[in-house]
Motif scaffolding. Structure first.
Motif, short mmCIF file in Angstrom:
data_model
loop_
_atom_site.label_atom_id
_atom_site.label_comp_id
_atom_site.label_asym_id
_atom_site.label_seq_id
_atom_site.Cartn_x
_atom_site.Cartn_y
_atom_site.Cartn_z
N VAL A 1 0.85 -1.19 0.00
CA VAL A 1 0.00 0.00 0.00
C VAL A 1 0.89 1.23 0.00
CG1 VAL A 1 -1.91 -1.13 1.22
CG2 VAL A 1 -0.16 0.08 2.54
N SER A 2 0.30 2.36 -0.34
CA SER A 2 0.99 3.63 -0.15
C SER A 2 0.08 4.52 0.68
CB SER A 2 1.34 4.28 -1.49
OG SER A 2 0.17 4.63 -2.19
N THR A 3 0.68 5.30 1.54
CA THR A 3 -0.09 6.13 2.46
C THR A 3 0.42 7.56 2.41
OG1 THR A 3 -0.54 4.26 3.89
CG2 THR A 3 -0.75 6.44 4.88
N ARG A 4 -0.53 8.46 2.39
CA ARG A 4 -0.21 9.88 2.40
C ARG A 4 -0.83 10.49 3.65
NH1 ARG A 4 -0.30 14.42 -2.12
NH2 ARG A 4 0.19 16.09 -0.68
N HIS A 5 -0.01 11.12 4.47
CA HIS A 5 -0.51 11.79 5.67
C HIS A 5 -0.93 13.21 5.32
CE1 HIS A 5 1.40 8.31 7.48
NE2 HIS A 5 0.60 8.53 8.50
N HIS A 6 -1.95 13.70 6.00
CA HIS A 6 -2.51 15.02 5.72
C HIS A 6 -3.26 15.51 6.96
CE1 HIS A 6 -6.13 12.59 5.28
NE2 HIS A 6 -5.60 11.96 4.25
N PRO A 7 -3.70 16.75 6.96
CA PRO A 7 -4.51 17.23 8.09
C PRO A 7 -5.77 16.38 8.22
CG PRO A 7 -3.82 19.06 6.69
CD PRO A 7 -3.46 17.80 5.96
N PRO A 8 -6.37 16.33 9.39
CA PRO A 8 -7.58 15.52 9.58
C PRO A 8 -8.67 15.87 8.57
CG PRO A 8 -6.82 16.40 11.68
CD PRO A 8 -6.00 17.05 10.60
N LEU A 9 -9.30 14.84 8.03
CA LEU A 9 -10.41 15.02 7.09
C LEU A 9 -11.64 14.38 7.72
CD1 LEU A 9 -8.54 13.92 3.83
CD2 LEU A 9 -8.91 16.25 4.65
N PHE A 10 -12.71 15.13 7.83
CA PHE A 10 -13.90 14.62 8.50
C PHE A 10 -15.04 14.30 7.56
CE2 PHE A 10 -11.54 17.04 11.65
CZ PHE A 10 -11.48 16.13 12.69
N THR A 11 -15.00 14.88 6.36
CA THR A 11 -16.10 14.68 5.41
C THR A 11 -15.54 14.42 4.03
OG1 THR A 11 -16.22 17.01 4.77
CG2 THR A 11 -17.53 16.35 6.70
N VAL A 12 -16.42 13.95 3.14
CA VAL A 12 -16.03 13.76 1.75
C VAL A 12 -15.59 15.10 1.16
CG1 VAL A 12 -16.91 13.19 -0.55
CG2 VAL A 12 -17.42 11.69 1.38
N ALA A 13 -16.31 16.16 1.50
CA ALA A 13 -15.94 17.49 0.98
C ALA A 13 -14.52 17.87 1.40
CB ALA A 13 -16.94 18.53 1.47
N ASP A 14 -14.16 17.57 2.64
CA ASP A 14 -12.79 17.84 3.10
C ASP A 14 -11.78 17.08 2.24
OD1 ASP A 14 -13.76 19.37 5.21
OD2 ASP A 14 -13.40 17.82 6.72
N SER A 15 -12.07 15.82 2.02
CA SER A 15 -11.10 14.97 1.31
C SER A 15 -11.00 15.31 -0.17
CB SER A 15 -11.42 13.49 1.51
OG SER A 15 -12.65 13.17 0.89
N GLN A 16 -12.04 15.89 -0.72
CA GLN A 16 -11.99 16.23 -2.15
C GLN A 16 -10.97 17.32 -2.43
OE1 GLN A 16 -16.21 16.79 -2.85
NE2 GLN A 16 -16.32 14.79 -3.84
N ALA A 17 -10.54 18.02 -1.41
CA ALA A 17 -9.49 19.03 -1.59
C ALA A 17 -8.17 18.38 -2.01
CB ALA A 17 -9.29 19.82 -0.30
N LEU A 18 -8.02 17.07 -1.76
CA LEU A 18 -6.79 16.36 -2.13
C LEU A 18 -6.85 15.76 -3.53
CD1 LEU A 18 -5.96 14.41 1.14
CD2 LEU A 18 -4.90 16.48 0.29
N ARG A 19 -7.97 15.92 -4.22
CA ARG A 19 -8.09 15.31 -5.54
C ARG A 19 -7.00 15.80 -6.46
NH1 ARG A 19 -9.49 12.98 -2.61
NH2 ARG A 19 -11.49 12.14 -2.15
N GLY A 20 -6.54 14.91 -7.29
CA GLY A 20 -5.44 15.22 -8.17
C GLY A 20 -4.12 14.79 -7.56
N GLU A 21 -4.08 14.70 -6.24
CA GLU A 21 -2.86 14.29 -5.55
C GLU A 21 -2.85 12.79 -5.25
OE1 GLU A 21 -1.91 16.73 -2.16
OE2 GLU A 21 -2.85 18.47 -3.08
N ILE A 22 -4.05 12.20 -5.09
CA ILE A 22 -4.17 10.78 -4.78
C ILE A 22 -5.11 10.15 -5.81
CG2 ILE A 22 -4.81 9.06 -3.06
CD1 ILE A 22 -4.31 11.18 -0.90
#
Length: 165
Positions: free
Chosen positions: A19-40
């Protein structure tokens, strides 16, 4: 005690799963995590921890964009009547995670196999699936076939169904 992120990775490694893992600030919602799109790259999960009237528990993992009809899903997943969201206390007890960090990887903590897991067909059509590794401060990428291998290694059936609209 719930397993740690390190224990999860050791379990996956023991299965020969990379697996590969990327650490980031806490994400609580799908909307939060969509900010990482393009990176993962790959499919990103939205996870629903549900229970029916007989206290059967379900973890339904779908693509983040999926629409799920909660009034009808019980017909698809084999629940005893309509479902509701499981309480945070049961989420912690069964999957070892808190709200905002719900993940299929939580099955490693369900040693009594009380949770039925359902993986949405559309999510599993991606070559790579992304989920939190027991914490919402990271995203782990895993091959879809390896995700099934992980689920089965925890003693659960990897049920793949079309649950999204």
């Amino acid at each position: 005690m719930p397993k740690t992120e390190a224990e999860l990775f050791a379990f996956l490694s023991g299965l020969g799963i990379e697996v590969s893992t990327r650490h980031h600030p806490p994400l609580f919602t799908v909307a939060d995590s969509q900010a990482l799109r393009g990176e993962i790259a790959g499919g990103h999960t939205k996870n629903l921890f549900l229970k029916d009237k007989k206290d059967n528990f379900f973890l339904v993992s779908v693509d983040e964009e999926a629409v799920v009809d909660l009034k009808q899903i019980h017909h698809l997943i084999g629940a005893a009547g309509r479902v509701s969201f499981g309480r945070p206390e049961m989420l912690m007890e069964l999957l070892g995670v808190a709200p905002g960090a719900v993940t299929v990887f939580g099955l490693i903590n369900d040693t009594e196999r009380r949770v039925k897991v359902v993986l949405d067909e559309e999510l599993m059509s991606h070559a790579v699936v992304n989920a939190h590794p027991l914490t919402n401060e990271a995203t782990t990428s895993i091959a879809a076939a390896d995700l099934v291998k992980f689920v089965e290694a925890t003693g659960h059936d990897a049920v793949i169904l079309k649950v999204s609209a």
